[in-house]
Motif scaffolding. Structure first.
Motif, PDB file in Angstrom:
ATOM      1  N   ILE A 167      -1.331  -8.657   1.004  1.00  0.00           N
ATOM      2  CA  ILE A 167      -2.550  -8.146   1.615  1.00  0.00           C
ATOM      3  C   ILE A 167      -2.678  -8.798   2.986  1.00  0.00           C
ATOM      4  O   ILE A 167      -2.699 -10.026   3.095  1.00  0.00           O
ATOM      5  N   VAL A 168      -2.725  -7.974   4.009  1.00  0.00           N
ATOM      6  CA  VAL A 168      -2.860  -8.473   5.373  1.00  0.00           C
ATOM      7  C   VAL A 168      -4.351  -8.591   5.678  1.00  0.00           C
ATOM      8  O   VAL A 168      -5.096  -7.627   5.527  1.00  0.00           O
ATOM      9  N   ALA A 169      -4.764  -9.789   6.052  1.00  0.00           N
ATOM     10  CA  ALA A 169      -6.185 -10.030   6.334  1.00  0.00           C
ATOM     11  C   ALA A 169      -6.539  -9.386   7.669  1.00  0.00           C
ATOM     12  O   ALA A 169      -6.324  -9.950   8.727  1.00  0.00           O
ATOM     13  N   ALA A 170      -7.038  -8.201   7.575  1.00  0.00           N
ATOM     14  CA  ALA A 170      -7.458  -7.471   8.770  1.00  0.00           C
ATOM     15  C   ALA A 170      -8.675  -6.646   8.399  1.00  0.00           C
ATOM     16  O   ALA A 170      -9.047  -6.543   7.243  1.00  0.00           O
ATOM     17  N   THR A 171      -9.290  -6.058   9.388  1.00  0.00           N
ATOM     18  CA  THR A 171     -10.422  -5.189   9.118  1.00  0.00           C
ATOM     19  C   THR A 171     -10.067  -3.794   9.585  1.00  0.00           C
ATOM     20  O   THR A 171      -9.899  -3.592  10.775  1.00  0.00           O
ATOM     21  N   PRO A 172      -9.891  -2.826   8.747  1.00  0.00           N
ATOM     22  CA  PRO A 172      -9.935  -2.884   7.281  1.00  0.00           C
ATOM     23  C   PRO A 172      -8.663  -3.529   6.733  1.00  0.00           C
ATOM     24  O   PRO A 172      -7.644  -3.556   7.409  1.00  0.00           O
ATOM     25  N   PRO A 173      -8.726  -4.044   5.494  1.00  0.00           N
ATOM     26  CA  PRO A 173      -7.544  -4.686   4.922  1.00  0.00           C
ATOM     27  C   PRO A 173      -6.385  -3.702   4.745  1.00  0.00           C
ATOM     28  O   PRO A 173      -6.582  -2.518   4.547  1.00  0.00           O
ATOM     29  N   LYS A 174      -5.186  -4.232   4.850  1.00  0.00           N
ATOM     30  CA  LYS A 174      -3.970  -3.438   4.732  1.00  0.00           C
ATOM     31  C   LYS A 174      -3.097  -4.075   3.656  1.00  0.00           C
ATOM     32  O   LYS A 174      -2.990  -5.292   3.594  1.00  0.00           O
ATOM     33  N   VAL A 175      -2.505  -3.269   2.803  1.00  0.00           N
ATOM     34  CA  VAL A 175      -1.650  -3.771   1.725  1.00  0.00           C
ATOM     35  C   VAL A 175      -0.238  -3.278   1.964  1.00  0.00           C
ATOM     36  O   VAL A 175      -0.020  -2.088   2.235  1.00  0.00           O
ATOM     37  N   ARG A 176       0.735  -4.190   1.869  1.00  0.00           N
ATOM     38  CA  ARG A 176       2.145  -3.826   1.994  1.00  0.00           C
ATOM     39  C   ARG A 176       2.828  -4.120   0.673  1.00  0.00           C
ATOM     40  O   ARG A 176       2.700  -5.208   0.130  1.00  0.00           O
ATOM     41  N   VAL A 177       3.568  -3.137   0.166  1.00  0.00           N
ATOM     42  CA  VAL A 177       4.267  -3.274  -1.103  1.00  0.00           C
ATOM     43  C   VAL A 177       5.713  -2.845  -0.919  1.00  0.00           C
ATOM     44  O   VAL A 177       5.985  -1.807  -0.306  1.00  0.00           O
ATOM     45  N   MET A 178       6.640  -3.644  -1.433  1.00  0.00           N
ATOM     46  CA  MET A 178       8.048  -3.260  -1.498  1.00  0.00           C
ATOM     47  C   MET A 178       8.440  -3.252  -2.963  1.00  0.00           C
ATOM     48  O   MET A 178       8.149  -4.196  -3.687  1.00  0.00           O
ATOM     49  N   ARG A 179       9.080  -2.159  -3.388  1.00  0.00           N
ATOM     50  CA  ARG A 179       9.463  -2.069  -4.785  1.00  0.00           C
ATOM     51  C   ARG A 179      10.812  -1.378  -4.921  1.00  0.00           C
ATOM     52  O   ARG A 179      11.202  -0.585  -4.072  1.00  0.00           O
ATOM     53  N   LEU A 180      11.503  -1.708  -6.000  1.00  0.00           N
ATOM     54  CA  LEU A 180      12.721  -1.009  -6.395  1.00  0.00           C
ATOM     55  C   LEU A 180      12.358  -0.106  -7.555  1.00  0.00           C
ATOM     56  O   LEU A 180      11.655  -0.531  -8.468  1.00  0.00           O
ATOM     57  N   GLU A 181      12.839   1.113  -7.528  1.00  0.00           N
ATOM     58  CA  GLU A 181      12.573   2.012  -8.648  1.00  0.00           C
ATOM     59  C   GLU A 181      13.792   2.896  -8.876  1.00  0.00           C
ATOM     60  O   GLU A 181      14.551   3.195  -7.955  1.00  0.00           O
ATOM     61  N   ALA A 182      13.983   3.286 -10.113  1.00  0.00           N
ATOM     62  CA  ALA A 182      15.092   4.155 -10.464  1.00  0.00           C
ATOM     63  C   ALA A 182      14.806   5.576 -10.004  1.00  0.00           C
ATOM     64  O   ALA A 182      13.667   6.027 -10.019  1.00  0.00           O
ATOM     65  N   SER A 183      15.853   6.278  -9.591  1.00  0.00           N
ATOM     66  CA  SER A 183      15.682   7.697  -9.282  1.00  0.00           C
ATOM     67  C   SER A 183      15.433   8.455 -10.582  1.00  0.00           C
ATOM     68  O   SER A 183      15.682   7.938 -11.677  1.00  0.00           O
TER      69      SER A 183
END
Length: 81
Positions: free
Chosen positions: A16-32
């Motif tokens: 979660i990036v502390a900004a106004t408005p807050p911003k969320v960054r997610v990195m994920r691995l997923e199967a096709s």
């Protein structure tokens, strides 16, 4: 012996990036859907929805080969330094 494909999802990073408005960054691995590849998804969310999504696709055999070729070598180098 039967060889199964990729299955499931794993979150690699959630920040979660502390900004106004807050911003969320997610990195994920997923199967096709067909299980023959994995997808690396890099997603940024704001309070208004997804602002950016980048996906990279790599076959399971390519991922295993890359880890065997580069991942182990780099890990061994980090141990010796």
């Amino acid at each position: 012996m039967d060889i199964e494909g990729a299955v499931g999802t794993m979150t690699l990073m959630s920040r979660i990036v502390a900004a106004t408005p807050p911003k969320v960054r997610v990195m994920r691995l997923e199967a096709s859907i067909d299980g023959t590849a994995v997808l690396l998804a890099d997603v940024d969310w704001t309070d208004k929805g997804i602002s950016r999504e980048v996906c990279y696709r790599i076959t399971v055999s390519e991922l295993v080969s890359a880890i065997q070729t580069h991942g182990v070598e780099q890990w061994l180098e980090s141990l010796s330094s």
